[in-house]
Scaffold this active site. Structure first.
Site, PDB file in Angstrom:
ATOM      1  N   ASP A 248     -31.563  76.137   8.351  1.00  0.00           N
ATOM      2  CA  ASP A 248     -31.515  74.877   9.085  1.00  0.00           C
ATOM      3  C   ASP A 248     -32.081  73.757   8.224  1.00  0.00           C
ATOM      4  O   ASP A 248     -32.882  74.011   7.319  1.00  0.00           O
ATOM      5  CB  ASP A 248     -32.397  74.941  10.340  1.00  0.00           C
ATOM      6  CG  ASP A 248     -31.750  75.695  11.471  1.00  0.00           C
ATOM      7  OD1 ASP A 248     -30.635  76.184  11.291  1.00  0.00           O
ATOM      8  OD2 ASP A 248     -32.381  75.803  12.534  1.00  0.00           O
TER       9      ASP A 248
ATOM     10  N   PHE B 189     -33.299  73.139   1.441  1.00  0.00           N
ATOM     11  CA  PHE B 189     -34.601  73.267   0.797  1.00  0.00           C
ATOM     12  C   PHE B 189     -35.142  71.954   0.250  1.00  0.00           C
ATOM     13  O   PHE B 189     -36.311  71.871  -0.122  1.00  0.00           O
ATOM     14  CB  PHE B 189     -34.585  74.322  -0.326  1.00  0.00           C
ATOM     15  CG  PHE B 189     -34.375  75.719   0.169  1.00  0.00           C
ATOM     16  CD1 PHE B 189     -35.383  76.409   0.830  1.00  0.00           C
ATOM     17  CD2 PHE B 189     -33.163  76.358  -0.014  1.00  0.00           C
ATOM     18  CE1 PHE B 189     -35.189  77.699   1.299  1.00  0.00           C
ATOM     19  CE2 PHE B 189     -32.944  77.649   0.452  1.00  0.00           C
ATOM     20  CZ  PHE B 189     -33.963  78.326   1.108  1.00  0.00           C
TER      21      PHE B 189
ATOM     22  N   TYR C 218     -34.828  70.845   7.601  1.00  0.00           N
ATOM     23  CA  TYR C 218     -36.203  70.674   8.075  1.00  0.00           C
ATOM     24  C   TYR C 218     -36.190  69.799   9.325  1.00  0.00           C
ATOM     25  O   TYR C 218     -35.438  68.829   9.414  1.00  0.00           O
ATOM     26  CB  TYR C 218     -37.055  69.997   7.002  1.00  0.00           C
ATOM     27  CG  TYR C 218     -37.223  70.799   5.736  1.00  0.00           C
ATOM     28  CD1 TYR C 218     -37.904  72.017   5.740  1.00  0.00           C
ATOM     29  CD2 TYR C 218     -36.727  70.326   4.526  1.00  0.00           C
ATOM     30  CE1 TYR C 218     -38.071  72.750   4.569  1.00  0.00           C
ATOM     31  CE2 TYR C 218     -36.890  71.048   3.348  1.00  0.00           C
ATOM     32  CZ  TYR C 218     -37.561  72.260   3.378  1.00  0.00           C
ATOM     33  OH  TYR C 218     -37.728  72.973   2.217  1.00  0.00           O
TER      34      TYR C 218
ATOM     35  N   HIS D 126     -36.566  85.557   1.346  1.00  0.00           N
ATOM     36  CA  HIS D 126     -36.661  84.104   1.491  1.00  0.00           C
ATOM     37  C   HIS D 126     -37.901  83.586   0.750  1.00  0.00           C
ATOM     38  O   HIS D 126     -38.923  84.271   0.674  1.00  0.00           O
ATOM     39  CB  HIS D 126     -36.752  83.756   2.979  1.00  0.00           C
ATOM     40  CG  HIS D 126     -36.525  82.322   3.295  1.00  0.00           C
ATOM     41  ND1 HIS D 126     -37.520  81.371   3.200  1.00  0.00           N
ATOM     42  CD2 HIS D 126     -35.409  81.661   3.692  1.00  0.00           C
ATOM     43  CE1 HIS D 126     -37.022  80.190   3.527  1.00  0.00           C
ATOM     44  NE2 HIS D 126     -35.749  80.337   3.838  1.00  0.00           N
TER      45      HIS D 126
END
Length: 231
Positions: free
Chosen positions: A65, A78, A67, A197
């Site tokens: 998703d 990211f 932020y 992750h």
């Protein structure tokens, strides 16, 4: 329907924009932006595609998703807007790059500016790194709020289109959510790199030490392409 996205992507995804699921998704997203704080900014929903045209893609990094914090999301997975504190996952990505290829997470240009400016990552996108979230929008402060509304089907189509119509791409799949996209990738045509992750909760379970950045560049060079400057 009319979707404002880079013309190369529009040519490959035109049919997708007319499917019932996407029309429902578009109505949902339009309503959300009209009535709630939603990220990224409306004009940045397809920023990853606009900065990295279809024929220029070399590497695909898949996130989950955007932020959901105030002013963080900028349309690239990211990444964060300039002058925003770098989130822990991105800090860990920079740490792995430094460990893997010895590159500093800053360069001459960003050394002249605030430390936070390096979190934007548009410098990677312009080199051919598609920084793609599985879900392209999110309601402020509610993680996952736009999941299962159609974005996942759309980004599945993006991955399928790249897998089918391009050769010798590198796909970086970090975490189980991203790894699910791997089902749509032809691994005989492309390099698929998987790891945990980069979140602080999982980075030590296989992300640190994965060396994906040097492996990606080695693969690109092997197939006659210019490597990515990850600095």
């Amino acid at each position: 329907m009319e979707v404002k996205i880079d013309s190369s992507w529009k040519a490959h995804l035109a049919d997708e924009f007319e499917k019932p699921y996407f029309l429902e998704l578009a109505d949902f997203v339009k309503n959300e932006y009209a009535n709630e704080p939603v990220y990224p900014a409306l004009g940045n929903i397809f920023r990853a595609f606009d900065l990295c045209p279809f024929e220029k893609v070399k590497v695909v990094i898949l996130g989950q998703d955007p932020y959901h914090g105030t002013n963080q999301a900028n349309g690239l997975c990211f990444a964060v807007n300039e002058d925003v504190t770098i989130p822990p996952s991105l800090q860990n990505i920079f740490k792995e790059i430094a460990s893997d290829i010895g590159a500093s997470s800053t360069n001459k240009k960003t050394d002249l500016h605030d430390e936070k400016s390096r979190g934007d990552l548009s410098r990677w996108a312009r080199q051919g790194v598609l920084l793609l979230n599985a879900t392209l929008t999110v309601r402020a402060h509610i993680a996952g709020s736009h999941q299962k509304r159609g974005w996942e089907e759309f980004t599945d189509a993006v991955v399928k289109e790249l897998s089918k119509n391009r050769e010798h791409l590198v796909f970086m799949l970090w975490g189980n959510y991203a790894k699910q996209k791997g089902a749509h990738i032809d691994r005989e045509r492309h390099l698929v790199l998987e790891a945990s992750h980069p979140s602080p909760f999982s980075a030590y379970n296989g992300f640190f030490g994965c060396r994906h950045f040097s492996k990606a560049n080695d693969y690109l060079i092997e197939h006659g392409q210019k490597p990515i400057d990850w600095s």
